[in-house]
Design an enzyme around this catalytic site. Structure first.
Site, PDB file in Angstrom:
ATOM      1  N   ASN A  68       0.821  -1.208   0.000  1.00 36.72           N
ATOM      2  CA  ASN A  68       0.000   0.000   0.000  1.00 36.72           C
ATOM      3  C   ASN A  68       0.853   1.255   0.000  1.00 36.72           C
ATOM      4  O   ASN A  68       0.567   2.232  -0.705  1.00 36.72           O
ATOM      5  CB  ASN A  68      -0.925   0.009   1.218  1.00 36.72           C
ATOM      6  CG  ASN A  68      -2.126  -0.926   1.046  1.00 36.72           C
ATOM      7  OD1 ASN A  68      -2.543  -1.200  -0.068  1.00 36.72           O
ATOM      8  ND2 ASN A  68      -2.666  -1.421   2.154  1.00 36.72           N
TER       9      ASN A  68
ATOM     10  N   GLU B 116      -6.171  -7.767   5.009  1.00 39.04           N
ATOM     11  CA  GLU B 116      -5.485  -8.709   4.130  1.00 39.04           C
ATOM     12  C   GLU B 116      -5.569 -10.135   4.654  1.00 39.04           C
ATOM     13  O   GLU B 116      -4.790 -10.998   4.247  1.00 39.04           O
ATOM     14  CB  GLU B 116      -4.011  -8.313   3.986  1.00 39.04           C
ATOM     15  CG  GLU B 116      -3.174  -8.419   5.253  1.00 39.04           C
ATOM     16  CD  GLU B 116      -3.230  -7.177   6.114  1.00 39.04           C
ATOM     17  OE1 GLU B 116      -2.317  -6.980   6.930  1.00 39.04           O
ATOM     18  OE2 GLU B 116      -4.185  -6.377   5.971  1.00 39.04           O
TER      19      GLU B 116
END
Length: 592
Positions: free
Chosen positions: A457, A492
């Site tokens: 990210n 995740e």
């Protein structure tokens, strides 16, 4: 099946329509015998089996009296007889009498007497409510015909005609076809509507099915079709039953119409008045059906007026409901309009001589068949539309519920959907006491976490991180099936719960999943092998719920992270220690 039924109904309708149109092509006219064109006399009823002495004088005024407890003699005029041809057949369409004797007089002075009695028509009955008298062939011409009715209920209601013998056979065949088609349509309509009532649980098709059944019984008795099976009912008994059934059918038809319409579309007072008149008509039919003497014409006329009033009220209900936007009124108006017009016109116009003597009865039978077919089609379309709307609503509700159990990004189950899906598997383990870890029928939880996802990210942006999660979810969904349930628990973190595997098989599956996810191609974001996952595996033990199984798998996942990531750790490989809170934790101080 629906196509076959539709073809049968259309075929029967076509046959019925052909029969109804046939009178227009009749080449030979009927010669009706009425009190206006025949002479009559009243006498004492002779003993059974005797012809009795003919009266010396016949009166030609059309108003016989005091005949209901005796015998009514009717003499056919010479002019009417001459117009009927050389080989006429006498057809009688009334049956409310105890006995009927017919005398054929010949020019040579010979006489041939034929007769029928209540309960015994022999071979003289014909479909269409007819009794046929055929004079024998003689060298001498026919010079006269005399009829003697014993205890006839009503002289003005008598219907008789003379017709050529060949034409009589043709008419009998056409009449049988028409009646058979109409009764078949009504019978199919009755069965269909009762089935529809059970399927949709509505009153309207039940009332309609009861009406169609009543019309089948009425049509069979009026046409004398029932004499094929019950010859002993010939005569007044069947005629009386027809009167009762016709009044009952009026009541059932009214309730069928009112229950088809939504009560909010029909004023309460109008519905109540309509029901009251229908019940009155049905109640009046009881004494009229058993009456054998007295002012039958008066009571029949009163019943006719009430029926006309009922038609006006029922039509008003239909029109008001239509104007107020009732969908059933719009769908069923074509069905109700035809029988209303037929019954209304037959109550005002004398149609007794139409359709070869079938008259208003044949018209009502045909209109009832039309109504049955129309209502069956209209009701089917209406209820099918309601069924489709209901199915769509249920599908939309199911889709909404399913959507609430799915992760909007990846399409996998979310935590809620995952817990609902795996609950039966965990319950089975607890109910059976749970197998040992080495057995092949157990439940295993695979907890997956993307390695270094925060770095993805930070380096490529959150949109790239979302794309990585979607790619991994698509690959993970390949293992989803009856024995393997997948989900995204959050962030995740993913999960797989499998059943039917022992320790070794669960470990092999976890390795396959780890390798498969690691081989995913994320395009321009990251190449194959650059995104890896760590997996912790826990096998369910007796008494485990999801929270306990999750803690065990999470401890194994924690160990996999500590050992370098991109690996699988199964729970028994972890060394446990009890924390002060009673949780099972691995003896690992920290991870990178």
């Amino acid at each position: 099946m629906a196509m076959i039924a539709a073809r049968v109904l259309l075929g029967l309708c076509a046959w019925l329509a052909l029969g109804l149109a046939a009178p227009a092509f009749a080449a030979v006219p009927d010669h009706w015998i009425t009190l206006e064109n025949a002479c009559h006399a009243v006498g004492v009823t002779p003993p059974a089996g005797q012809d009795g002495r003919m009266p010396a004088q016949f009166s030609c005024t059309p108003d016989p009296r005091d005949y209901q407890h005796g015998s009514l003699w009717i003499k056919v005029n010479a002019g009417t007889l001459a117009q009927a041809g050389a080989n006429p057949v006498l057809m009688v369409h009334s049956s409310r009498f105890d006995a009927l004797r017919v005398g054929f007089f010949y020019a040579d002075g010979s006489v041939d007497w034929q007769g029928v009695a209540r309960g015994d028509y022999g071979a003289r009955w014909r479909l269409g409510g007819q009794i046929a008298f055929i004079p024998p062939d003689r060298d001498a011409p026919l010079s006269g015909v005399v009829l003697r009715f014993d205890r006839v209920s009503s002289a003005p209601m008598l219907r008789m005609r003379l017709i050529d013998g060949g034409q009589a056979q043709l008419q009998a065949t056409a009449m049988a076809s028409m009646i058979g088609a109409a009764l078949m349509l009504l019978a199919l309509g009755a069965v269909y509507n009762f089935g529809l009532a059970i399927a949709v649980r509505r009153q309207f098709p039940a009332w309609q099915g009861a009406w169609a059944t009543c019309m089948v019984a009425w049509g069979a008795m009026w046409s004398q079709f029932h004499l094929f099976f019950l010859p002993g009912l010939a005569g007044a008994v069947s005629a009386q039953a027809c009167t009762a059934l016709s009044c009952l059918a009026t009541l059932l038809a009214t309730f069928s119409l009112l229950t088809a319409l939504d009560p909010v579309h029909v004023p309460k007072w109008l519905g109540r008045v309509t029901r009251a008149v229908a019940i009155t008509c049905c109640a009046l039919g009881v004494p009229l059906s058993v009456m054998r003497s007295g002012p039958m014409e008066f009571w029949a006329g009163l019943l006719g007026i009430l029926v006309l009033l009922l038609l006006v009220l029922a039509g008003s209900c239909l029109i008001v409901a239509w104007r107020r936007g009732s969908a059933p009124a719009k769908a069923f108006v074509g069905a109700w309009a035809v029988p209303m017009i037929v019954m209304g016109s037959s109550g005002i116009i004398d149609v007794s001589h139409a359709f070869w003597g079938g008259g208003s009865q044949m018209m009502v039978l045909a209109a009832s068949s039309w109504q049955t077919v129309w209502l069956a089609v209209a009701a089917t379309r209406r209820f099918m539309g309601m069924r489709i709307e209901r199915d769509r609503a249920l599908m939309a509700e199911a889709a909404a519920q399913e959507q609430a159990r799915r992760d909007p990004l990846t399409g996998l189950r979310n935590r809620r959907g995952f817990l609902e899906a795996i609950a039966p598997l965990l319950d089975r383990v607890n109910e059976t006491g749970g197998p040992t870890l080495d057995e092949g029928d157990t439940v295993a939880l695979l907890l997956l976490d993307v390695d270094r996802f925060k770095m993805i990210n930070d380096s490529h942006g959150h949109e790239a991180g979302d794309a990585v999660l979607v790619t991994l979810a698509r690959r993970l969904a390949r293992w989803d099936g009856a024995l393997c349930i997948s989900a995204r628990l959050g962030g995740e973190e993913f999960a797989l719960l499998t059943s039917g595997m022992g320790r070794f098989a669960a470990l092999q599956l976890a390795e396959s999943v780890r390798a498969g996810l690691g081989a995913c191609d994320h395009g321009a974001i990251m190449g194959p092998g650059e995104v890896t996952v760590s997996i912790g595996v826990a096998l369910a033990r007796p008494g485990d719920d999801f929270a306990a199984l999750y803690r065990t798998a999470d401890a194994a996942l924690y160990a996999a992270k500590h050992q370098g990531r991109n690996r699988v750790v199964i729970a028994p490989d972890v060394v446990y220690a009890e924390s002060e809170h009673g949780l099972v934790m691995p003896r690992i101080a920290s991870i990178d």
